[in-house]
Design a protein around this motif. Structure first.
Motif, PDB file in Angstrom:
ATOM      1  N   MET A 112     -46.144 -13.931  24.790  1.00  0.00           N
ATOM      2  CA  MET A 112     -47.096 -13.470  23.771  1.00  0.00           C
ATOM      3  C   MET A 112     -48.424 -13.130  24.443  1.00  0.00           C
ATOM      4  O   MET A 112     -48.939 -13.905  25.236  1.00  0.00           O
ATOM      5  N   THR A 113     -48.933 -11.959  24.137  1.00  0.00           N
ATOM      6  CA  THR A 113     -50.189 -11.527  24.744  1.00  0.00           C
ATOM      7  C   THR A 113     -51.298 -11.498  23.708  1.00  0.00           C
ATOM      8  O   THR A 113     -51.060 -11.449  22.500  1.00  0.00           O
ATOM      9  N   LEU A 114     -52.524 -11.472  24.217  1.00  0.00           N
ATOM     10  CA  LEU A 114     -53.698 -11.458  23.354  1.00  0.00           C
ATOM     11  C   LEU A 114     -53.796 -10.178  22.548  1.00  0.00           C
ATOM     12  O   LEU A 114     -54.419 -10.143  21.489  1.00  0.00           O
ATOM     13  N   LEU A 115     -53.149  -9.109  23.022  1.00  0.00           N
ATOM     14  CA  LEU A 115     -53.290  -7.796  22.389  1.00  0.00           C
ATOM     15  C   LEU A 115     -52.238  -7.530  21.322  1.00  0.00           C
ATOM     16  O   LEU A 115     -52.210  -6.443  20.746  1.00  0.00           O
ATOM     17  N   GLU A 116     -51.369  -8.488  21.036  1.00  0.00           N
ATOM     18  CA  GLU A 116     -50.397  -8.299  19.959  1.00  0.00           C
ATOM     19  C   GLU A 116     -51.101  -8.304  18.607  1.00  0.00           C
ATOM     20  O   GLU A 116     -52.152  -8.948  18.450  1.00  0.00           O
ATOM     21  N   PRO A 117     -50.565  -7.580  17.614  1.00  0.00           N
ATOM     22  CA  PRO A 117     -51.264  -7.416  16.329  1.00  0.00           C
ATOM     23  C   PRO A 117     -51.677  -8.727  15.663  1.00  0.00           C
ATOM     24  O   PRO A 117     -52.770  -8.814  15.099  1.00  0.00           O
ATOM     25  N   HIS A 118     -50.837  -9.746  15.731  1.00  0.00           N
ATOM     26  CA  HIS A 118     -51.183 -11.007  15.064  1.00  0.00           C
ATOM     27  C   HIS A 118     -52.299 -11.759  15.797  1.00  0.00           C
ATOM     28  O   HIS A 118     -52.836 -12.730  15.271  1.00  0.00           O
ATOM     29  N   ASN A 119     -52.624 -11.311  17.002  1.00  0.00           N
ATOM     30  CA  ASN A 119     -53.723 -11.936  17.758  1.00  0.00           C
ATOM     31  C   ASN A 119     -54.981 -11.063  17.777  1.00  0.00           C
ATOM     32  O   ASN A 119     -55.923 -11.359  18.528  1.00  0.00           O
ATOM     33  N   LEU A 120     -55.006 -10.025  16.950  1.00  0.00           N
ATOM     34  CA  LEU A 120     -56.126  -9.085  16.974  1.00  0.00           C
ATOM     35  C   LEU A 120     -57.486  -9.761  16.756  1.00  0.00           C
ATOM     36  O   LEU A 120     -58.452  -9.456  17.465  1.00  0.00           O
ATOM     37  N   PRO A 121     -57.651 -10.693  15.773  1.00  0.00           N
ATOM     38  CA  PRO A 121     -58.971 -11.329  15.605  1.00  0.00           C
ATOM     39  C   PRO A 121     -59.451 -12.054  16.854  1.00  0.00           C
ATOM     40  O   PRO A 121     -60.643 -12.071  17.161  1.00  0.00           O
ATOM     41  N   PHE A 122     -58.505 -12.615  17.600  1.00  0.00           N
ATOM     42  CA  PHE A 122     -58.873 -13.394  18.781  1.00  0.00           C
ATOM     43  C   PHE A 122     -59.187 -12.470  19.967  1.00  0.00           C
ATOM     44  O   PHE A 122     -60.049 -12.783  20.786  1.00  0.00           O
ATOM     45  N   ALA A 123     -58.501 -11.323  20.026  1.00  0.00           N
ATOM     46  CA  ALA A 123     -58.833 -10.326  21.046  1.00  0.00           C
ATOM     47  C   ALA A 123     -60.233  -9.769  20.805  1.00  0.00           C
ATOM     48  O   ALA A 123     -61.006  -9.572  21.746  1.00  0.00           O
ATOM     49  N   VAL A 124     -60.559  -9.527  19.532  1.00  0.00           N
ATOM     50  CA  VAL A 124     -61.896  -9.039  19.193  1.00  0.00           C
ATOM     51  C   VAL A 124     -62.953 -10.066  19.572  1.00  0.00           C
ATOM     52  O   VAL A 124     -64.027  -9.728  20.098  1.00  0.00           O
ATOM     53  N   ALA A 125     -62.669 -11.354  19.321  1.00  0.00           N
ATOM     54  CA  ALA A 125     -63.619 -12.419  19.667  1.00  0.00           C
ATOM     55  C   ALA A 125     -63.877 -12.461  21.168  1.00  0.00           C
ATOM     56  O   ALA A 125     -65.031 -12.574  21.604  1.00  0.00           O
ATOM     57  N   ILE A 126     -62.832 -12.357  21.974  1.00  0.00           N
ATOM     58  CA  ILE A 126     -63.006 -12.372  23.429  1.00  0.00           C
ATOM     59  C   ILE A 126     -63.769 -11.128  23.883  1.00  0.00           C
ATOM     60  O   ILE A 126     -64.650 -11.200  24.758  1.00  0.00           O
ATOM     61  N   GLY A 127     -63.466  -9.990  23.270  1.00  0.00           N
ATOM     62  CA  GLY A 127     -64.178  -8.767  23.622  1.00  0.00           C
ATOM     63  C   GLY A 127     -65.665  -8.874  23.321  1.00  0.00           C
ATOM     64  O   GLY A 127     -66.505  -8.445  24.119  1.00  0.00           O
ATOM     65  N   PHE A 128     -65.997  -9.460  22.160  1.00  0.00           N
ATOM     66  CA  PHE A 128     -67.405  -9.617  21.791  1.00  0.00           C
ATOM     67  C   PHE A 128     -68.098 -10.603  22.723  1.00  0.00           C
ATOM     68  O   PHE A 128     -69.255 -10.413  23.098  1.00  0.00           O
ATOM     69  N   MET A 129     -67.392 -11.665  23.105  1.00  0.00           N
ATOM     70  CA  MET A 129     -67.961 -12.643  24.023  1.00  0.00           C
ATOM     71  C   MET A 129     -68.278 -11.985  25.370  1.00  0.00           C
ATOM     72  O   MET A 129     -69.361 -12.196  25.943  1.00  0.00           O
ATOM     73  N   LEU A 130     -67.369 -11.155  25.869  1.00  0.00           N
ATOM     74  CA  LEU A 130     -67.612 -10.458  27.131  1.00  0.00           C
ATOM     75  C   LEU A 130     -68.790  -9.502  27.009  1.00  0.00           C
ATOM     76  O   LEU A 130     -69.594  -9.356  27.946  1.00  0.00           O
ATOM     77  N   PHE A 131     -68.926  -8.868  25.844  1.00  0.00           N
ATOM     78  CA  PHE A 131     -70.063  -7.979  25.610  1.00  0.00           C
ATOM     79  C   PHE A 131     -71.375  -8.756  25.679  1.00  0.00           C
ATOM     80  O   PHE A 131     -72.359  -8.292  26.266  1.00  0.00           O
ATOM     81  N   LEU A 132     -71.398  -9.960  25.087  1.00  0.00           N
ATOM     82  CA  LEU A 132     -72.604 -10.780  25.130  1.00  0.00           C
ATOM     83  C   LEU A 132     -72.936 -11.210  26.550  1.00  0.00           C
ATOM     84  O   LEU A 132     -74.111 -11.249  26.936  1.00  0.00           O
ATOM     85  N   VAL A 133     -71.909 -11.536  27.323  1.00  0.00           N
ATOM     86  CA  VAL A 133     -72.139 -11.925  28.719  1.00  0.00           C
ATOM     87  C   VAL A 133     -72.753 -10.767  29.497  1.00  0.00           C
ATOM     88  O   VAL A 133     -73.729 -10.930  30.234  1.00  0.00           O
ATOM     89  N   ILE A 134     -72.194  -9.558  29.312  1.00  0.00           N
ATOM     90  CA  ILE A 134     -72.726  -8.385  30.010  1.00  0.00           C
ATOM     91  C   ILE A 134     -74.152  -8.105  29.576  1.00  0.00           C
ATOM     92  O   ILE A 134     -75.017  -7.773  30.387  1.00  0.00           O
TER      93      ILE A 134
END
Length: 211
Positions: A1-23
């Protein structure tokens, strides 16, 4: 199971936003998101909510124990970790993952207290500085580095100032001398402030001796 699967979309978005804040923190845009992050917990005595009760609740969640930006990034990571783990557990036990919005709701509810617990040891590790908040006026007479663009009269440039506690502030700077230009990478002395705009003088400028 990967982070990019549809049922994990909210969690992929959360990680993406966290990386944006770090940058954003790395390139110096963190203050644009922090703003006035302090929470005002003072309520009138006849109010419906007790400030002490609210403050205690926020403290349990870790809010106020660490800087808000750090708390938010921690929450996003915890939210994603709990969410992905929960979906994996659901697949193992039920044969199918939870519907993504339901999984996000459950993970968010679980992440809040977990993040509060994790904030406590982090609070002890972070340096304490009870007088770290400074007013804009205290930045006058400090050096500023022109970071983006060329500062001209009527056209300020984004600049970085280090306050007395070693904390960076990003302000808009114009030249004090209307005929001067302050170029990217140049260090100037801030000599006055009008509203949100600071005015700087080059060290070799003869006007500096008149201030």
């Amino acid at each position: 199971m990967t982070l990019l699967e549809p049922h994990n979309l909210p969690f992929a978005v959360a990680i993406g936003f966290m990386l944006f804040l770090v940058i954003a923190q790395v390139i110096g845009l963190g203050e644009l998101f922090e703003g006035d992050a302090d929470v005002d917990l003072d309520f009138d005595a006849d109010g419906a909510v007790s400030g002490g009760l609210l403050e205690g609740g926020l403290s349990l969640l870790g809010i106020g124990r660490v800087p808000l930006m750090i708390w938010l990034m921690m929450f996003l990571v915890v939210f994603a970790a709990i969410g992905v783990s929960g979906q994996q557990l659901a697949i193992s036990l039920l044969g199918t993952p939870f519907y993504a919005p339901l999984a996000a709701l459950l993970a968010g509810g679980a992440a809040l207290p977990v993040n509060g617990v994790l904030s406590r040891p982090l609070e002890r590790m972070l340096p304490k500085d009870e007088t770290s908040a400074v007013g804009l006026e205290s930045l006058v007479r400090r050096d500023a580095e022109i970071q983006i663009g060329t500062a001209r009269t009527g056209s300020p440039a984004r600049s970085k100032v280090i306050d007395m506690h070693g904390h960076p502030h990003f302000v808009m700077v114009e030249p004090h001398d209307p005929a001067a230009e302050l170029h990217e990478g140049e260090t100037v002395l801030l000599v006055r402030r009008e509203g949100e705009t600071f005015y700087g003088v080059q060290y070799e400028n003869p006007l500096l001796g008149l201030e």
